[in-house]
Design a protein around this motif. Structure first.
Motif, PDB file in Angstrom:
ATOM      1  N   PRO A  35       0.848  -1.192   0.000  1.00 56.37           N
ATOM      2  CA  PRO A  35       0.000   0.000   0.000  1.00 56.37           C
ATOM      3  C   PRO A  35       0.883   1.241   0.000  1.00 56.37           C
ATOM      4  O   PRO A  35       2.037   1.181   0.391  1.00 56.37           O
ATOM      5  CB  PRO A  35      -0.791  -0.119   1.307  1.00 56.37           C
ATOM      6  CG  PRO A  35       0.062  -0.979   2.186  1.00 56.37           C
ATOM      7  CD  PRO A  35       0.804  -1.921   1.281  1.00 56.37           C
ATOM      8  N   GLY A  36       0.319   2.369  -0.458  1.00 56.28           N
ATOM      9  CA  GLY A  36       1.096   3.593  -0.544  1.00 56.28           C
ATOM     10  C   GLY A  36       1.634   4.007   0.809  1.00 56.28           C
ATOM     11  O   GLY A  36       0.964   3.920   1.822  1.00 56.28           O
ATOM     12  N   GLY A  37       2.916   4.474   0.804  1.00 59.25           N
ATOM     13  CA  GLY A  37       3.519   4.981   2.017  1.00 59.25           C
ATOM     14  C   GLY A  37       4.071   3.918   2.940  1.00 59.25           C
ATOM     15  O   GLY A  37       4.633   4.234   3.973  1.00 59.25           O
ATOM     16  N   THR A  38       3.943   2.635   2.578  1.00 56.16           N
ATOM     17  CA  THR A  38       4.383   1.570   3.464  1.00 56.16           C
ATOM     18  C   THR A  38       5.859   1.253   3.244  1.00 56.16           C
ATOM     19  O   THR A  38       6.339   1.240   2.127  1.00 56.16           O
ATOM     20  CB  THR A  38       3.560   0.303   3.220  1.00 56.16           C
ATOM     21  OG1 THR A  38       2.198   0.598   3.491  1.00 56.16           O
ATOM     22  CG2 THR A  38       4.006  -0.834   4.124  1.00 56.16           C
ATOM     23  N   THR A  39       6.567   0.998   4.328  1.00 54.73           N
ATOM     24  CA  THR A  39       7.944   0.536   4.248  1.00 54.73           C
ATOM     25  C   THR A  39       8.024  -0.824   4.919  1.00 54.73           C
ATOM     26  O   THR A  39       7.593  -0.996   6.052  1.00 54.73           O
ATOM     27  CB  THR A  39       8.890   1.514   4.966  1.00 54.73           C
ATOM     28  OG1 THR A  39       8.732   2.814   4.391  1.00 54.73           O
ATOM     29  CG2 THR A  39      10.330   1.072   4.821  1.00 54.73           C
ATOM     30  N   ALA A 119       3.122  17.835 -14.087  1.00 50.50           N
ATOM     31  CA  ALA A 119       2.572  17.775 -12.730  1.00 50.50           C
ATOM     32  C   ALA A 119       1.436  16.778 -12.589  1.00 50.50           C
ATOM     33  O   ALA A 119       1.125  16.346 -11.473  1.00 50.50           O
ATOM     34  CB  ALA A 119       2.088  19.163 -12.303  1.00 50.50           C
ATOM     35  N   THR A 120       0.790  16.386 -13.702  1.00 49.45           N
ATOM     36  CA  THR A 120      -0.411  15.560 -13.579  1.00 49.45           C
ATOM     37  C   THR A 120      -0.145  14.190 -12.971  1.00 49.45           C
ATOM     38  O   THR A 120      -1.064  13.576 -12.450  1.00 49.45           O
ATOM     39  CB  THR A 120      -1.083  15.370 -14.946  1.00 49.45           C
ATOM     40  OG1 THR A 120      -0.108  14.939 -15.895  1.00 49.45           O
ATOM     41  CG2 THR A 120      -1.723  16.646 -15.426  1.00 49.45           C
ATOM     42  N   GLY A 121       1.071  13.707 -13.035  1.00 48.80           N
ATOM     43  CA  GLY A 121       1.324  12.375 -12.497  1.00 48.80           C
ATOM     44  C   GLY A 121       2.078  12.352 -11.186  1.00 48.80           C
ATOM     45  O   GLY A 121       2.460  11.281 -10.712  1.00 48.80           O
ATOM     46  N   ILE A 122       2.311  13.510 -10.566  1.00 50.60           N
ATOM     47  CA  ILE A 122       3.176  13.526  -9.390  1.00 50.60           C
ATOM     48  C   ILE A 122       2.389  13.225  -8.114  1.00 50.60           C
ATOM     49  O   ILE A 122       1.176  13.406  -8.043  1.00 50.60           O
ATOM     50  CB  ILE A 122       3.928  14.863  -9.252  1.00 50.60           C
ATOM     51  CG1 ILE A 122       2.972  16.012  -8.924  1.00 50.60           C
ATOM     52  CG2 ILE A 122       4.715  15.168 -10.517  1.00 50.60           C
ATOM     53  CD1 ILE A 122       3.686  17.317  -8.609  1.00 50.60           C
ATOM     54  N   ASP A 123       3.124  12.772  -7.103  1.00 50.51           N
ATOM     55  CA  ASP A 123       2.531  12.449  -5.804  1.00 50.51           C
ATOM     56  C   ASP A 123       2.847  13.511  -4.755  1.00 50.51           C
ATOM     57  O   ASP A 123       2.098  13.673  -3.793  1.00 50.51           O
ATOM     58  CB  ASP A 123       3.048  11.098  -5.314  1.00 50.51           C
ATOM     59  CG  ASP A 123       2.751   9.982  -6.293  1.00 50.51           C
ATOM     60  OD1 ASP A 123       1.561   9.683  -6.494  1.00 50.51           O
ATOM     61  OD2 ASP A 123       3.698   9.410  -6.869  1.00 50.51           O
ATOM     62  N   LEU A 124       3.969  14.204  -4.911  1.00 43.15           N
ATOM     63  CA  LEU A 124       4.344  15.276  -3.990  1.00 43.15           C
ATOM     64  C   LEU A 124       5.143  16.325  -4.753  1.00 43.15           C
ATOM     65  O   LEU A 124       5.661  16.042  -5.838  1.00 43.15           O
ATOM     66  CB  LEU A 124       5.132  14.760  -2.792  1.00 43.15           C
ATOM     67  CG  LEU A 124       6.482  14.093  -3.017  1.00 43.15           C
ATOM     68  CD1 LEU A 124       7.328  14.181  -1.740  1.00 43.15           C
ATOM     69  CD2 LEU A 124       6.323  12.618  -3.372  1.00 43.15           C
ATOM     70  N   PHE A 125       5.226  17.528  -4.191  1.00 44.01           N
ATOM     71  CA  PHE A 125       5.856  18.629  -4.912  1.00 44.01           C
ATOM     72  C   PHE A 125       7.116  19.102  -4.202  1.00 44.01           C
ATOM     73  O   PHE A 125       7.294  18.919  -2.991  1.00 44.01           O
ATOM     74  CB  PHE A 125       4.881  19.796  -5.083  1.00 44.01           C
ATOM     75  CG  PHE A 125       4.401  20.407  -3.781  1.00 44.01           C
ATOM     76  CD1 PHE A 125       5.164  21.343  -3.093  1.00 44.01           C
ATOM     77  CD2 PHE A 125       3.161  20.053  -3.252  1.00 44.01           C
ATOM     78  CE1 PHE A 125       4.723  21.899  -1.902  1.00 44.01           C
ATOM     79  CE2 PHE A 125       2.700  20.609  -2.067  1.00 44.01           C
ATOM     80  CZ  PHE A 125       3.492  21.531  -1.383  1.00 44.01           C
ATOM     81  N   ARG A 206       4.940   9.975   4.533  1.00 51.74           N
ATOM     82  CA  ARG A 206       3.518  10.111   4.878  1.00 51.74           C
ATOM     83  C   ARG A 206       2.641  10.344   3.644  1.00 51.74           C
ATOM     84  O   ARG A 206       1.460  10.695   3.780  1.00 51.74           O
ATOM     85  CB  ARG A 206       3.319  11.249   5.878  1.00 51.74           C
ATOM     86  CG  ARG A 206       3.708  12.628   5.402  1.00 51.74           C
ATOM     87  CD  ARG A 206       3.366  13.684   6.447  1.00 51.74           C
ATOM     88  NE  ARG A 206       3.647  15.028   5.975  1.00 51.74           N
ATOM     89  CZ  ARG A 206       4.788  15.665   6.167  1.00 51.74           C
ATOM     90  NH1 ARG A 206       5.771  15.061   6.843  1.00 51.74           N
ATOM     91  NH2 ARG A 206       4.971  16.889   5.705  1.00 51.74           N
ATOM     92  N   THR A 207       3.212  10.155   2.457  1.00 49.88           N
ATOM     93  CA  THR A 207       2.461  10.335   1.216  1.00 49.88           C
ATOM     94  C   THR A 207       1.976   8.996   0.690  1.00 49.88           C
ATOM     95  O   THR A 207       2.760   8.054   0.552  1.00 49.88           O
ATOM     96  CB  THR A 207       3.333  11.011   0.139  1.00 49.88           C
ATOM     97  OG1 THR A 207       3.772  12.283   0.621  1.00 49.88           O
ATOM     98  CG2 THR A 207       2.550  11.204  -1.156  1.00 49.88           C
ATOM     99  N   THR A 208       0.690   8.911   0.419  1.00 53.65           N
ATOM    100  CA  THR A 208       0.109   7.683  -0.122  1.00 53.65           C
ATOM    101  C   THR A 208       0.412   7.605  -1.613  1.00 53.65           C
ATOM    102  O   THR A 208       0.101   8.520  -2.363  1.00 53.65           O
ATOM    103  CB  THR A 208      -1.411   7.663   0.095  1.00 53.65           C
ATOM    104  OG1 THR A 208      -1.668   7.753   1.491  1.00 53.65           O
ATOM    105  CG2 THR A 208      -2.024   6.388  -0.475  1.00 53.65           C
ATOM    106  N   GLY A 209       1.010   6.516  -2.021  1.00 58.31           N
ATOM    107  CA  GLY A 209       1.348   6.338  -3.427  1.00 58.31           C
ATOM    108  C   GLY A 209       0.219   5.690  -4.204  1.00 58.31           C
ATOM    109  O   GLY A 209      -0.875   5.453  -3.698  1.00 58.31           O
ATOM    110  N   ARG A 210       0.503   5.388  -5.461  1.00 58.56           N
ATOM    111  CA  ARG A 210      -0.498   4.829  -6.364  1.00 58.56           C
ATOM    112  C   ARG A 210      -0.384   3.317  -6.498  1.00 58.56           C
ATOM    113  O   ARG A 210      -1.170   2.701  -7.207  1.00 58.56           O
ATOM    114  CB  ARG A 210      -0.336   5.451  -7.752  1.00 58.56           C
ATOM    115  CG  ARG A 210      -0.398   6.965  -7.763  1.00 58.56           C
ATOM    116  CD  ARG A 210       0.149   7.522  -9.075  1.00 58.56           C
ATOM    117  NE  ARG A 210       0.134   8.977  -9.078  1.00 58.56           N
ATOM    118  CZ  ARG A 210      -0.753   9.722  -9.726  1.00 58.56           C
ATOM    119  NH1 ARG A 210      -1.694   9.132 -10.444  1.00 58.56           N
ATOM    120  NH2 ARG A 210      -0.709  11.030  -9.689  1.00 58.56           N
TER     121      ARG A 210
END
Length: 525
Positions: A35-39, A119-125, A206-210
């Motif tokens: 899941p997104g953000g998991t390590t 920018a349309t595909g990014i998860d963080l800036f 802390r960012t949820t990925g795709r």
């Protein structure tokens, strides 16, 4: 397309020592998807893409090079002018060993279309503000674009902190984006870079990925090129799903399919790539001219529609008129569209070019003239009726056509980028110098327009001017040279050349007092 540095898929990129990642990035033996953000133990992370943002000359590309070791300005025109013109890419390795995909975008106001495509595909800036300038117009517009795309996580870098007191810029950034960490740094001296990288690592954690998105693969293409011995290669940020070597993908909006000959992530060959990564895909059995930036690679059963009408919930910073013509950005495509209100915040956007969209996608809406970002929102219904490409029906037999022009070489593509960057101030052949040798190829491909005897412009710039002229003429009954000059913010020289071009194209008619009127009903293009 091969792995390694001797034949890199993305020119100008290198893989930093220690920056290797597990093939596929998120899928473990046995098919477990992170899941997104998991390590997990072993340092396996959900892949994420970070995109730069910020005003021109605030040091985005220099900061990217300081962080990654990669100069993302690869065109000769970019180096000559000292500005970013096209999207650049690099792997960004963080202190803990995690690698993010990084997209570097232009900051010039006339290249906002390119910025949105990146920018349309990014998860963080990674928002960049120069200490000596502070918050500038494109800083604010890029923030509006990020808001429209629902990119909520990121870090602000106050660059050039060795040249000016960063305090005012730090305070302004904290006020604009209170949830983001703000770090003062200098790409020239290296001060603050370690703190910036640590802030990016905390934000990424802390960012949820795709990667957990269960939908089939969807990749919006932002670059297309060929490699000798490999064939057609496309790149993009993978929005959802997994792309695997050997599988077949649809190429939309056309009727083509192609086999994936190879996949690379950060210049490294992998068996599969997962959502959230920058991906290069080598396509077998597909000619270069059969795919372009803005097209989409889609896996079987991907819920995307080739559509001319979207129903969208919009959050707008400025009012939008009923049936106003706007510029609509989705994925790596942009098209004029007519806005029709359906409810308080729900609009139907009737596009002039097909979009490849799915329910839940994000869009950006801009005013055509004067250009400005109005806001954006979420697609409620991608297949909203109206004229729409019929994906299930076999394509009709093609009519006899003229032979396609040969693919453009690197020099012609660089010249096209130069004309696009010049916008409404087209250069003359003398100003182009040796680059003018590629004009014939651009004209044959329909990617350059002669203005007068010696100027040359990109077709997008001419379309922009035509839209401005038609808008003024509809509102005021005529267009004068001075009025167009002031509206475009350019000189009399260029305004006159552009008006004379529209006269010759029979868009406008010159009257004895040197004003212009439209020749009949305004064009819808």
């Amino acid at each position: 397309m091969t792995a390694g540095r001797t034949n890199k898929t993305l020119p100008g990129r290198t893989t930093r020592p220690g920056g290797t990642t597990r093939p596929g990035g998120t899928t473990l033996p046995g098919g477990t998807t992170l899941p997104g953000g998991t390590t997990l133990p072993g340092g396996v992370h959900a892949p994420l893409t970070v995109g730069t943002a910020g005003h021109i000359d605030h040091g985005k590309t220099a900061l990217v090079q300081a962080l990654t070791g990669v100069d993302t300005d690869r065109l000769a025109e970019e180096k000559a002018r000292g500005i970013t013109i096209v999207l650049g890419f690099a792997p960004l390795m963080l202190p803990g060993g995690r690698t993010l995909s990084l997209v570097d975008v232009p900051g010039h106001e006339r290249l906002l279309r390119v910025m949105v495509a990146g920018a349309t595909g990014i998860d963080l800036f990674l928002l960049v503000i120069a200490a000596d300038d502070g918050v500038m117009p494109q800083t604010l517009e890029h923030i509006r674009v990020l808001d429209a795309l629902d990119v909520r996580h990121g870090v602000v870098a106050v660059t050039k902190s060795d040249l000016a007191d960063p305090g005012p810029a730090l305070a302004a950034a904290s006020e604009l984006l209170p949830a983001a960490e703000v770090v003062a740094c200098s790409a020239r001296t290296g001060a603050g870079l370690a703190e910036l990288a640590a802030a990016l690592e905390r934000t990424a954690a802390r960012t949820t990925g795709r990667a957990a998105d269960p939908r089939p693969a969807v990749l919006h293409v932002d670059r297309v090129f060929t490699i000798r011995g490999a064939g057609t290669v496309v790149t993009g940020t993978l929005w959802s799903g997994v792309i695997r070597r050997g599988e077949r993908l649809s190429v939309l909006p056309g009727p083509h399919t192609a086999r994936v000959r190879g996949v690379q992530v950060h210049d490294r060959a992998v068996e599969q790539a997962a959502a959230g990564q920058r991906v290069a895909v080598n396509l077998a059995g597909l000619e270069r001219r059969a795919i372009a930036r803005g097209d989409v690679l889609a896996g079987p059963e991907a819920p995307v529609h080739v559509t001319y009408r979207l129903e969208v919930e919009l959050a707008l910073h400025e009012g939008l008129g009923e049936r106003e013509r706007v510029q609509l950005h989705h994925g790596t495509r942009a098209t004029p569209a007519r806005a029709v209100r359906l409810g308080e915040e729900v609009w139907q956007l009737r596009t002039e070019r097909p979009l490849i969209a799915a329910d839940g996608d994000r869009v950006v809406v801009r005013r055509i003239a004067p250009p400005d970002t109005l806001g954006g929102g979420v697609v409620v219904k991608a297949a909203a009726g109206g004229r729409r490409a019929r994906e299930a029906e076999p394509a009709p037999a093609p009519a006899p056509a003229k032979p396609a022009p040969p693919p453009l070489d690197a020099a012609a593509l660089a010249l096209e980028a130069r004309l696009r960057a010049a916008g409404i101030e087209p250069p003359s052949e003398a100003e182009l110098g040796e680059d003018a040798a590629s004009l014939r190829a651009l004209h044959a491909a329909g990617r350059a327009v002669r203005i007068g005897r010696s100027m040359h412009a990109h077709p997008e710039a001419i379309a922009e001017v035509r839209e401005v002229v038609e808008r003024i003429a509809r509102a005021e009954g005529e267009v004068t040279l001075a009025r167009l000059r002031d509206e475009l913010g350019t000189s009399r020289k260029y305004a006159q050349a552009l008006l004379e071009h529209l006269d010759a194209a029979r868009v406008t008619r010159r009257r004895p007092d040197d004003s212009r009127v439209l020749r009949g009903p305004p064009s819808s293009t």
